[in-house]
Write a protein that holds these residues in place. Sequence first.
Motif, mmCIF file in Angstrom:
data_model
loop_
_atom_site.group_PDB
_atom_site.id
_atom_site.type_symbol
_atom_site.label_atom_id
_atom_site.label_comp_id
_atom_site.label_asym_id
_atom_site.label_seq_id
_atom_site.Cartn_x
_atom_site.Cartn_y
_atom_site.Cartn_z
ATOM 1 N N ARG A 178 -4.313 7.649 0.564
ATOM 2 C CA ARG A 178 -3.851 6.257 0.666
ATOM 3 C C ARG A 178 -4.256 5.490 -0.588
ATOM 4 O O ARG A 178 -5.292 5.746 -1.175
ATOM 5 C CB ARG A 178 -4.448 5.569 1.888
ATOM 6 C CG ARG A 178 -3.959 6.190 3.202
ATOM 7 C CD ARG A 178 -4.262 5.320 4.400
ATOM 8 N NE ARG A 178 -3.728 3.965 4.321
ATOM 9 C CZ ARG A 178 -2.495 3.597 4.664
ATOM 10 N NH1 ARG A 178 -1.642 4.500 5.087
ATOM 11 N NH2 ARG A 178 -2.117 2.339 4.600
ATOM 12 N N SER A 207 0.868 -1.170 0.000
ATOM 13 C CA SER A 207 0.000 0.000 0.000
ATOM 14 C C SER A 207 0.909 1.225 0.000
ATOM 15 O O SER A 207 2.111 1.118 0.238
ATOM 16 C CB SER A 207 -0.940 0.007 1.216
ATOM 17 O OG SER A 207 -0.224 0.135 2.410
ATOM 18 N N ASP A 262 -4.343 1.419 -1.304
ATOM 19 C CA ASP A 262 -4.084 0.073 -0.794
ATOM 20 C C ASP A 262 -4.154 -0.915 -1.945
ATOM 21 O O ASP A 262 -5.173 -1.026 -2.612
ATOM 22 C CB ASP A 262 -5.108 -0.294 0.281
ATOM 23 C CG ASP A 262 -4.684 -1.508 1.099
ATOM 24 O OD1 ASP A 262 -3.759 -2.230 0.665
ATOM 25 O OD2 ASP A 262 -5.278 -1.717 2.162
ATOM 26 N N GLY A 266 -0.069 11.189 5.088
ATOM 27 C CA GLY A 266 -1.022 10.111 5.357
ATOM 28 C C GLY A 266 -2.455 10.403 4.966
ATOM 29 O O GLY A 266 -3.349 9.591 5.195
ATOM 30 N N SER A 321 0.995 5.745 0.639
ATOM 31 C CA SER A 321 0.301 6.909 1.177
ATOM 32 C C SER A 321 1.127 8.141 0.868
ATOM 33 O O SER A 321 2.323 8.060 0.566
ATOM 34 C CB SER A 321 0.100 6.772 2.691
ATOM 35 O OG SER A 321 1.355 6.769 3.351
ATOM 36 N N SER A 322 0.445 9.263 0.953
ATOM 37 C CA SER A 322 1.194 10.517 0.872
ATOM 38 C C SER A 322 1.960 10.641 2.184
ATOM 39 O O SER A 322 1.644 9.961 3.168
ATOM 40 C CB SER A 322 0.229 11.690 0.680
ATOM 41 O OG SER A 322 -0.691 11.758 1.744
#
Length: 197
Positions: free
Chosen positions: A167, A158, A169, A164, A160-161
């Motif tokens: 996201r 996954s 996944d 956070g 994310s930036s």
Amino acid sequence: MAYEDLIKSIESTAEEKKLEVIQSAEREVEAIIREAETESSAIHAQYLKKAERDLILESNRQKFLARQEVKTEINAVRLKLIDDAFALAKDSISSIRSDSSYPALFEQLAQEVITALVGEEIVLHIDPADSVICMNVIKKLGADCEVMQDITTSGGLSGSSEDGKIRADNTLECRLEKIRSLSTLEITSLILGDPDG
């Protein structure tokens, strides 16, 4: 004697009157009995019709409930089959890392995550078992990503930036759940028939 004749005449008239009253009362009683019998027959017929309607309604209600119960049981069996199929799929992906096609699959999943987060400071979240494959893929793609070995998964990753907030996944478990949520009805219809029986 006129007095006695008068009394006999009165008695005779009274007797006739009494007979007339009795006959009239008997006729009234007979009329009342006939009317009561007619009313009784009509009431009896009404009760029979009502009982027949009630029996038909109850029969229809019982048939409906039985059909609903059968549909519920069929749907429960269908859902159990789908649950079993997805449990089997989940079991089969648990050994995917040993498959020779896994590195190519991981690369494709990583590419999708990186594309989804383009323009962000990307943090990839991987299972420690994928650390070597992930480093090779990042080099191959020329991606500038931070890698954190902070998830447990059967495969995939996954992202994310950095903050956070965004996201993506792309773990195999997540993809399997997406497939399940999007296609359960379609699977039920195609494989098992119309869900309404």
